[in-house]
Design a protein around this motif. Sequence first.
Motif, PDB file in Angstrom:
ATOM      1  N   THR A 102      29.706  74.333 -16.565  1.00 37.36           N
ATOM      2  CA  THR A 102      30.491  74.553 -15.353  1.00 37.36           C
ATOM      3  C   THR A 102      30.398  73.372 -14.400  1.00 37.36           C
ATOM      4  O   THR A 102      31.396  72.921 -13.856  1.00 37.36           O
ATOM      5  CB  THR A 102      30.018  75.824 -14.616  1.00 37.36           C
TER       6      THR A 102
ATOM      7  N   THR B 232      24.497  75.800 -17.310  1.00 41.25           N
ATOM      8  CA  THR B 232      25.652  76.531 -16.784  1.00 41.25           C
ATOM      9  C   THR B 232      26.762  76.692 -17.820  1.00 41.25           C
ATOM     10  O   THR B 232      27.831  77.172 -17.478  1.00 41.25           O
ATOM     11  CB  THR B 232      26.241  75.810 -15.554  1.00 41.25           C
ATOM     12  N   GLY B 233      26.517  76.271 -19.041  1.00 38.21           N
ATOM     13  CA  GLY B 233      27.582  76.288 -20.033  1.00 38.21           C
ATOM     14  C   GLY B 233      28.609  75.204 -19.784  1.00 38.21           C
ATOM     15  O   GLY B 233      29.692  75.215 -20.344  1.00 38.21           O
TER      16      GLY B 233
ATOM     17  N   THR C 164      25.056  76.982  -9.929  1.00 39.08           N
ATOM     18  CA  THR C 164      26.180  76.064 -10.076  1.00 39.08           C
ATOM     19  C   THR C 164      26.564  75.332  -8.782  1.00 39.08           C
ATOM     20  O   THR C 164      26.772  74.124  -8.810  1.00 39.08           O
ATOM     21  CB  THR C 164      27.406  76.809 -10.642  1.00 39.08           C
TER      22      THR C 164
ATOM     23  N   THR D 175      33.651  77.481 -17.590  1.00 38.61           N
ATOM     24  CA  THR D 175      32.648  76.747 -18.360  1.00 38.61           C
ATOM     25  C   THR D 175      33.282  75.992 -19.522  1.00 38.61           C
ATOM     26  O   THR D 175      34.332  76.384 -20.038  1.00 38.61           O
ATOM     27  CB  THR D 175      31.570  77.687 -18.933  1.00 38.61           C
TER      28      THR D 175
ATOM     29  N   GLY E 121      24.105  79.057 -14.412  1.00 40.62           N
ATOM     30  CA  GLY E 121      25.505  79.385 -14.158  1.00 40.62           C
ATOM     31  C   GLY E 121      25.726  80.841 -13.795  1.00 40.62           C
ATOM     32  O   GLY E 121      26.848  81.278 -13.624  1.00 40.62           O
TER      33      GLY E 121
END
Length: 151
Positions: A139, A136-137, A29, A102, A72
Amino acid sequence: MQTRFMTAIAAGKMMMKQKSGVILSLTATPGGIGYPHTGGFGPACSGVESFSRTLASELGTYGIRVVNIRSGGSPDSRVFKNAIDTMPDVMDPILKKMEADTMLKKLPLMADIANTAVFLASDLAGQVTGVTIDVTGGTTAALNYRVNRLD
């Protein structure tokens, strides 16, 4: 960076002879955003991502793709599992905060990273090069926390 550079030169030379190949790297991230309390790790991730883009521009004419995955942090990875097992009281709020940062409100698992790597290394991603794929979902796109001052 030196290790990645030397490895890329060695792999690139072999791939140039065969006129194909994929060089895949992994960052985190902080490579995509300013992320507090990451010290030199964030700049190192940014450097790897920049190197990946530059390498793609140099090797593309040989049919070689260069891509990077930005993770992430996976709570099921060995590093996280060890920390969770040894310091559950410390890790629980850290993981909750990471998840809250996130867009999807959950962290990627190792399988998510592996599946992305398999796709990127396959012919299905044959036109993907010179980019970082963000796993990273969300992020990196929308950090949802406030920095607490240390003083």
